[in-house]
Design a protein around this motif. Structure first.
Motif, PDB file in Angstrom:
ATOM      1  N   LYS A   1      73.045 -29.090   6.207  1.00 30.68           N
ATOM      2  CA  LYS A   1      73.879 -28.959   7.400  1.00 30.68           C
ATOM      3  C   LYS A   1      73.000 -29.008   8.647  1.00 30.68           C
ATOM      4  O   LYS A   1      71.816 -28.699   8.598  1.00 30.68           O
ATOM      5  CB  LYS A   1      74.638 -27.631   7.371  1.00 30.68           C
ATOM      6  N   SER A   2      73.621 -29.344   9.786  1.00 32.06           N
ATOM      7  CA  SER A   2      72.843 -29.397  11.030  1.00 32.06           C
ATOM      8  C   SER A   2      72.502 -27.974  11.508  1.00 32.06           C
ATOM      9  O   SER A   2      73.253 -27.029  11.274  1.00 32.06           O
ATOM     10  CB  SER A   2      73.629 -30.134  12.116  1.00 32.06           C
ATOM     11  N   GLN A   3      71.331 -27.836  12.192  1.00 26.04           N
ATOM     12  CA  GLN A   3      70.852 -26.534  12.650  1.00 26.04           C
ATOM     13  C   GLN A   3      70.408 -26.606  14.106  1.00 26.04           C
ATOM     14  O   GLN A   3      70.048 -27.656  14.603  1.00 26.04           O
ATOM     15  CB  GLN A   3      69.683 -26.073  11.770  1.00 26.04           C
ATOM     16  N   SER A   4      70.373 -25.432  14.755  1.00 24.94           N
ATOM     17  CA  SER A   4      69.981 -25.349  16.166  1.00 24.94           C
ATOM     18  C   SER A   4      68.476 -25.153  16.289  1.00 24.94           C
ATOM     19  O   SER A   4      67.788 -24.796  15.335  1.00 24.94           O
ATOM     20  CB  SER A   4      70.710 -24.169  16.820  1.00 24.94           C
ATOM     21  N   ALA A   5      67.962 -25.345  17.519  1.00 25.24           N
ATOM     22  CA  ALA A   5      66.544 -25.115  17.799  1.00 25.24           C
ATOM     23  C   ALA A   5      66.183 -23.662  17.550  1.00 25.24           C
ATOM     24  O   ALA A   5      65.051 -23.340  17.143  1.00 25.24           O
ATOM     25  CB  ALA A   5      66.227 -25.506  19.244  1.00 25.24           C
ATOM     26  N   GLU A   6      67.142 -22.756  17.784  1.00 26.43           N
ATOM     27  CA  GLU A   6      66.917 -21.319  17.550  1.00 26.43           C
ATOM     28  C   GLU A   6      66.561 -21.053  16.090  1.00 26.43           C
ATOM     29  O   GLU A   6      65.558 -20.402  15.777  1.00 26.43           O
ATOM     30  CB  GLU A   6      68.193 -20.553  17.934  1.00 26.43           C
ATOM     31  N   ASN A   7      67.393 -21.578  15.158  1.00 31.80           N
ATOM     32  CA  ASN A   7      67.157 -21.352  13.726  1.00 31.80           C
ATOM     33  C   ASN A   7      65.878 -22.032  13.245  1.00 31.80           C
ATOM     34  O   ASN A   7      65.153 -21.509  12.406  1.00 31.80           O
ATOM     35  CB  ASN A   7      68.346 -21.867  12.910  1.00 31.80           C
ATOM     36  N   ILE A   8      65.621 -23.238  13.792  1.00 30.94           N
ATOM     37  CA  ILE A   8      64.398 -23.958  13.410  1.00 30.94           C
ATOM     38  C   ILE A   8      63.171 -23.171  13.841  1.00 30.94           C
ATOM     39  O   ILE A   8      62.196 -23.045  13.099  1.00 30.94           O
ATOM     40  CB  ILE A   8      64.397 -25.379  14.028  1.00 30.94           C
ATOM     41  N   SER A   9      63.216 -22.579  15.049  1.00 27.00           N
ATOM     42  CA  SER A   9      62.085 -21.799  15.566  1.00 27.00           C
ATOM     43  C   SER A   9      61.805 -20.577  14.691  1.00 27.00           C
ATOM     44  O   SER A   9      60.647 -20.250  14.404  1.00 27.00           O
ATOM     45  CB  SER A   9      62.370 -21.340  17.006  1.00 27.00           C
ATOM     46  N   LYS A  10      62.874 -19.905  14.269  1.00 29.64           N
ATOM     47  CA  LYS A  10      62.703 -18.739  13.386  1.00 29.64           C
ATOM     48  C   LYS A  10      62.075 -19.175  12.056  1.00 29.64           C
ATOM     49  O   LYS A  10      61.232 -18.468  11.497  1.00 29.64           O
ATOM     50  CB  LYS A  10      64.067 -18.090  13.129  1.00 29.64           C
ATOM     51  N   SER A  11      62.510 -20.335  11.564  1.00 30.76           N
ATOM     52  CA  SER A  11      61.966 -20.866  10.307  1.00 30.76           C
ATOM     53  C   SER A  11      60.468 -21.161  10.448  1.00 30.76           C
ATOM     54  O   SER A  11      59.681 -20.892   9.526  1.00 30.76           O
ATOM     55  CB  SER A  11      62.732 -22.131   9.919  1.00 30.76           C
ATOM     56  N   ILE A  12      60.071 -21.695  11.608  1.00 33.54           N
ATOM     57  CA  ILE A  12      58.653 -22.029  11.860  1.00 33.54           C
ATOM     58  C   ILE A  12      57.805 -20.749  11.852  1.00 33.54           C
ATOM     59  O   ILE A  12      56.698 -20.719  11.293  1.00 33.54           O
ATOM     60  CB  ILE A  12      58.511 -22.795  13.198  1.00 33.54           C
ATOM     61  N   ILE A  13      58.329 -19.682  12.446  1.00 35.30           N
ATOM     62  CA  ILE A  13      57.582 -18.414  12.468  1.00 35.30           C
ATOM     63  C   ILE A  13      57.378 -17.883  11.053  1.00 35.30           C
ATOM     64  O   ILE A  13      56.297 -17.395  10.698  1.00 35.30           O
ATOM     65  CB  ILE A  13      58.301 -17.373  13.369  1.00 35.30           C
ATOM     66  N   GLU A  14      58.396 -18.008  10.214  1.00 36.66           N
ATOM     67  CA  GLU A  14      58.267 -17.557   8.823  1.00 36.66           C
ATOM     68  C   GLU A  14      57.246 -18.379   8.048  1.00 36.66           C
ATOM     69  O   GLU A  14      56.450 -17.853   7.270  1.00 36.66           O
ATOM     70  CB  GLU A  14      59.633 -17.639   8.124  1.00 36.66           C
TER      71      GLU A  14
END
Length: 838
Positions: A133-146
Motif C-alpha cells: 500500500k502507499s505510505q507517507s513521508a512520515e511513516n517512511i521516516s520512522k521506518s528509516i530510524i528503525e
C-alpha cells in the motif's frame, strides 16, 4: 472482381540467375502461387527480382539522408517492372539467434503486457507476500530510524534512472535552486559553477543515473523531522522517489508503495520493470538471459546453466511480485497461445481497472488470435527465437504483418506451409486470404497442393532445375493449370500423375522399447520404435514430435552406441539394440558450413578429388604444381587481391559496406597461373561454377567423383552448383546434401533420422527422395522421418502419430501402426487426411 479485370505487376525480361529472359504478368490484389521443381527459378523470380527491386525502388524514393543508413540494393537483372509496389519479404530465414529475442518480443504482445502490468498490476512483497500500500513521508521516516539507527546515511533524490540524455537543463535548474552535490553514473560531483556542469558533457545516446544529494546525517530519533523534510524534498524533486545510501548499498523508497511488515519500499510501476532487456527489470545475476553461459575448454563447447537467482524467469524479484488476476508476467508468458487467449477471455476486472486496460487487452487478444490463425497456438510467449524452425519464424512474421493492417503492399512468402500439419493448413490459407483482402498483393513460393488450389493465380516454373529451368511452363487460374498438359504441377494436382502407395509393407521383428519420455510437453509416454523399416513420426505442429526424437531418442541411442557397456534407463531392451544397430545418423536442416568458403564440393569431399585430378595433369607436373595450388584457401594458387573470396568488401564508414566483384580475378577466386591449367577445356573455377548435373556428365569417367555427384542428383539437387556458398543454401538443401554425403558411405544396421526432409520439394522431387530413402531401408537400415507431408506418410511402413493437439494438449501417442491402421483411428488428425488418400 475477376483476375482478368485486375491490374498487373508486369515483369519484362527477367534474367536473374537461371531465369531465361522471362516476361510475366502477376495480378494485383490477388494470391499468386509460384511453383515448380526445386531449382527451377521460383525464388529467383519472387525474391531476387520482385522483392529486391520493390525494396530498391522504395529506398531510392527516400531522401539521401535516409538512404545513407539503408544502403541501396543491387538492381535486379530485369529489363523493366511496371506496377510494382513496396515489397515485404516473409522468408524462411530464422527470426534471430539473440537469446533475448522471444515470441513475445517479436510479436510485441509482451510489450503490451508490460504496459498492462504497469497500469493495473498489484504488488505483493516478495518476502512476506503482503499486498503493498502507499505510505507517507512520515511513516517512511520512522521506518528509516528503525532500520539505520546510529548509522550514517545519505538521503538522495534519484533525478534520472537509466535514462538517455545530456541532462544539462535539469542540472542547471537544480543548481539555480541551490543544489550542487550529485552522484552521476557512480561518480560524486560538487559543482561550484554552471561552467563545471557544461564541461560534464553527458552523452545523449547513453543511459545515465543521476542522484541529487539532499542530506548526509547520522540517524537519531531526534532527527525525525529533518529526515522527513529531506524525504519530502526528494519526493518533490524526483516524482515521489527517495534513495537512502548506506555504505555501498542503496535503498529505494516511494511515496506510493511500502511494505509495513518488512519496511521495504517499492517504486512506481513502469513498463521497463517487466522487461528482461532493461537493467531495471532484468535479474541481476544473469542479466535477463535466464541462463549463464560458460565454456567447456576441454571439449570446446559453449554451455549454459539455468540461473539460480531467478530460476530461468529472467526478471528480478520485484517484477515477479506484480500480479494481474493472480498471475505474474512470467506465468502468462509460459502459457501456450491457446491458454493465454483463454486467460484474457475470462479476465474479470473491477470497472476502474477495466477502463484503463480494455484497449490493451483488445490489442493483446487480437495479436494472440493472429498467431493461432497461422497454426502457432501451441507456442508460448517466452519461447526463444533461436529455438523456432524456419516455418514457425515465418508464420510469426506473417501474424505480425496482419496485425499492422497495411494495404497496397506486395507480400512475398517463401513456403509458409513448412512445418505445418495438414489440419492447420486451412487456417493458414484463411490468413493469406485475409491479408489479400486488406488490399495487398501476395506472391507465395509454395509446393503445398491446398495453397495452390485456394490461390487466384498460379505460375508454374520449369521444366526442370538449374540450367534446364528458368522458364514459365504454364500460368493461369487453378482450373487452367489443372487442364494444362505442359504443367508438371497441374499433372500432380489433377491426379494425372501420382506418387504410388507401396503395395507391400515391411514387417519388423525388433523394436526399440523406449520408456518415460517426459521432456517439454511429453506425457511420460512409452514408445516402441520399429527397426529395419521406414518409420514416420507425425502429428500436428507442437505435438511433441521433435522433442520425442531429438531430445529423447537421439541422446539415449547415442549414449548406448558410444559406450556399449553403459546401458540406458529409458531404452529397456538396450542389450538387444546394440546388437541390431551399429550407427546413428541424424540429418538436420542446420547449415553445412557458416563460412562463404564452404560449399557442396568441399562438404562432400568432391573438391579434394577434383584438385588431385588437376594437380596430376601434365601441365601441372611441368610447372611443379601440387594439390594446394588449386585451393582458394591457400596462398599458392588463389587470387592475391581478394584472397580467394572472389569479391571485395569496401568499408564505407558510416554507410553500409559495398560488395563488388574482384577486378583482378573477376570473381574466379584464383590467380591467372592457376586458371591456365585446364582439363577438357575447363579450368578449376569453371568446374566450381557447374551444376551437379553438368559436373556428373563432365566427370563421368571418374568413378569416385561421379558416384557422389549422382547421389546429389538422386536427392533432387542436380541444380546446385559445386562451388555455391553454403550460406546461400536453404535448410532443406543443406539437409539433402548431408543425406547425399551419408549415402556415399557403405554399410547397413544404421538408424537414419531426418527432420522434414521434404522441405522445399516439389511432388516430382519428393518421388525421387522416396526412392532414395526406400533403397536405404532395403539395404538393412532404419529410416525415421519427422514429417507432415502426406505423400511421405502414405509411403512409410509404420507411423507413430502424436497429439491430439499441440502444446499442453499434446505429448501423447494418438495412434501407431501402418498408414491404413492410422487412417482408421478417429482421434488422429493425420489419419483423417490419410483416409482420403488411401
Amino acid at each position: 472482381m475477376s483476375v482478368s479485370k485486375k491490374k498487373y505487376i508486369k515483369v519484362i525480361g527477367a534474367k536473374e540467375h537461371n531465369l531465361k529472359d522471362i516476361t510475366v504478368n502477376i495480378p494485383k490484389d490477388s494470391l499468386t502461387v509460384i511453383t515448380g521443381p526445386s531449382g527451377s527459378g521460383k525464388s529467383s523470380l519472387a525474391l531476387d527480382v520482385l522483392y529486391n527491386e520493390g525494396k530498391r525502388r522504395y529506398i531510392e524514393s527516400l531522401s539521401s539522408y535516409a538512404r545513407q543508413f539503408l544502403g541501396l540494393p543491387k538492381k535486379a537483372e530485369v529489363d523493366s517492372i511496371e506496377g510494382l509496389c513496396p515489397s515485404i519479404a516473409i522468408d524462411q530465414k530464422t527470426v534471430g539467434h539473440n537469446p533475448r529475442s522471444t515470441v513475445g518480443t517479436i510479436t510485441e504482445i509482451y510489450d503490451y503486457m508490460r504496459v498492462l502490468f504497469a497500469r493495473i498490476g498489484r504488488i505483493y512483497c516478495p518476502d512476506c507476500s503482503m499486498e503493498i500500500k502507499s505510505q507517507s513521508a512520515e511513516n517512511i521516516s520512522k521506518s528509516i530510524i528503525e532500520l539505520f539507527r546510529d548509522k550514517k546515511i545519505t538521503i538522495a533524490a534519484p533525478v534520472a534512472r537509466y535514462k538517455k540524455g545530456t541532462f544539462f537543463n535539469e542540472l542547471e535548474k537544480l543548481f539555480n535552486l541551490g543544489y550542487y552535490r550529485f552522484i552521476i553514473d557512480d561518480k560524486k560531483y560538487s559543482f561550484k559553477s554552471l561552467e563545471e556542469i557544461k564541461k560534464l558533457k553527458l552523452k545523449k545516446t547513453e543511459r545515465h543515473n543521476i542522484d541529487l544529494l539532499i542530506d548526509i546525517l547520522e540517524v537519531k530519533s531526534e532527527e525525525l523531522s529533518r529526515i522527513r523534510e529531506s524525504i519530502d524534498k526528494a519526493f518533490e524533486l524526483s516524482n515521489n522517489l527517495a534513495k537512502i545510501i548506506f555504505q555501498e548499498t542503496e535503498y529505494l523508497y516511494s511515496a506510493d508503495r511500502i511494505c509495513l511488515s518488512c519496511n521495504s519500499s517499492f517504486p512506481e510501476l513502469e513498463p521497463r520493470l517487466f522487461s528482461f532487456n532493461s537493467p531495471i527489470g532484468a535479474c541481476k545475476s544473469c542479466n535477463g538471459l535466464g541462463q549463464y553461459y560458460y565454456n567447456d575448454f576441454e571439449h570446446e563447447e559453449h554451455l549454459e546453466n539455468i540461473c539460480k537467482e531467478c530460476n530461468g524467469k529472467r526478471l528480478n524479484k520485484l517484477a515477479l511480485s506484480v500480479f494481474v488476476a493472480g498471475k505474474n508476467i512470467y506465468d502468462l508468458s509460459k502459457l501456450s497461445i491457446i491458454n493465454l487467449f483463454d486467460f484474457f477471455n475470462k479476465l474479470n476486472l473491477p470497472k476502474s481497472e477495466l477502463d484503463v486496460a480494455k484497449s490493451l487487452i483488445k490489442e493483446i487478444k487480437s495479436r494472440i488470435s493472429f498467431l493461432s490463425d497461422v497454426g502457432l497456438q501451441y507456442l508460448s510467449l517466452n519461447r526463444t527465437a533461436n529455438t523456432l524452425s524456419g516455418g514457425e519464424g515465418q508464420r510469426i512474421r506473417l501474424a505480425t504483418q496482419i496485425g499492422s493492417y497495411l494495404s497496397g503492399v506486395l507480400y512475398i512468402l517463401d513456403e509458409p506451409s513448412i512445418g505445418l500439419h495438414q489440419r492447420d493448413n486451412d487456417r493458414l490459407i484463411k490468413t493469406l486470404h485475409k491479408l489479400r483482402d486488406l488490399g495487398n498483393t501476395l506472391v507465395v513460393v509454395e509446393h503445398d497442393s491446398d495453397t495452390m488450389l485456394n490461390s487466384d493465380y498460379i505460375i508454374d516454373m520449369g521444366p526442370e532445375a538449374g540450367t534446364l529451368g528458368g522458364n514459365i511452363v504454364a500460368q493461369g487460374t487453378v482450373k487452367e493449370i489443372l487442364n494444362n498438359a505442359k504443367s508438371l504441377t497441374g499433372a500432380y494436382l489433377s491426379g494425372r500423375k501420382n506418387i504410388e502407395v507401396p503395395q507391400n509393407l515391411r514387417q519388423t521383428k525388433c523394436f526399440i522399447n523406449f520408456e518415460n519420455a517426459e521432456t517439454n510437453n511429453l506425457k511420460n509416454i512409452n514408445v516402441d520404435f520399429p527397426l529395419n523399416v521406414f518409420c514416420g513420426i507425425s502429428g500436428v505442429s507442437g505435438s511433441g514430435k521433435s522433442t520425442l526424437i531429438m531430445q529423447e531418442l537421439v541422446p539415449e541411442l547415442n549414449k548406448i552406441l558410444k559406450d556399449r557397456l553403459i546401458g540406458s534407463k529409458k531404452i529397456k531392451n538396450w542389450p538387444n539394440i546394440i546388437k541390431e544397430v551399429d550407427n546413428l545418423i541424424v540429418i538436420t536442416q542446420a547449415p553445412i558450413g557458416r563460412s562463404s568458403r564452404s560449399n557442396p564440393a568441399t562438404y562432400l569431399g568432391i573438391f579434394d578429388e577434383i584438385r588431385k585430378l588437376y594437380a596430376g595433369l601434365p601441365e601441372s607436373n611441368i610447372r611443379g604444381y601440387k594439390v594446394g595450388q588449386f585451393s582458394f584457401n591457400v596462398d599458392k594458387g588463389r587470387c592475391s587481391k581478394c584472397l580467394g573470396e572472389g569479391i571485395l568488401v569496401i568499408s564505407m564508414h558510416f554507410l553500409s559496406d559495398v560488395i563488388i566483384e574482384c577486378d583482378q580475378c573477376h570473381g574466379s577466386r584464383y590467380s591467372k597461373e592457376t586458371l591456365d591449367i585446364k582439363f577438357k577445356q575447363k579450368n578449376i573455377s569453371q568446374v566450381l561454377d557447374m551444376t551437379a548435373r553438368e559436373a556428373l556428365e563432365f566427370f563421368q569417367a571418374h568413378a569416385s567423383i561421379a558416384k557422389r555427384l549422382k547421389l546429389l542428383c538422386d536427392v533432387g539437387l542436380d541444380y546446385i552448383k559445386l562451388g555455391q556458398s553454403s550460406t546461400t543454401l536453404s535448410g532443406g538443401e543443406a539437409q539433402r546434401i548431408k543425406l547425399a554425403n551419408e549415402l556415399s558411405k557403405r554399410g547397413s544396421k544404421t538408424v537414419y533420422i531426418l527432420d522434414e526432409p521434404t522441405t522445399g520439394l516439389h511432388s516430382s522431387d519428393i518421388e525421387k527422395l522416396l526412392k532414395v530413402l526406400q533403397a536405404l531401408v532395403d539395404k538393412g537400415n532404419t529410416v525415421i522421418v519427422i514429417e507432415h507431408n502426406l505423400d511421405v506418410l502414405k509411403s512409410v511402413d509404420y507411423i507413430i502419430d502424436l497429439g491430439k493437439e499441440g502444446g499442453d494438449l499434446g505429448g501423447d501417442i494418438v495412434a501407431k501402426g501402418t498408414p491404413r491402421d492410422i487412417s482408421k483411428v478417429s482421434d488422429s488428425y493425420t489419419g483423417l487426411y490419410l483416409k482420403h488418400l488411401l
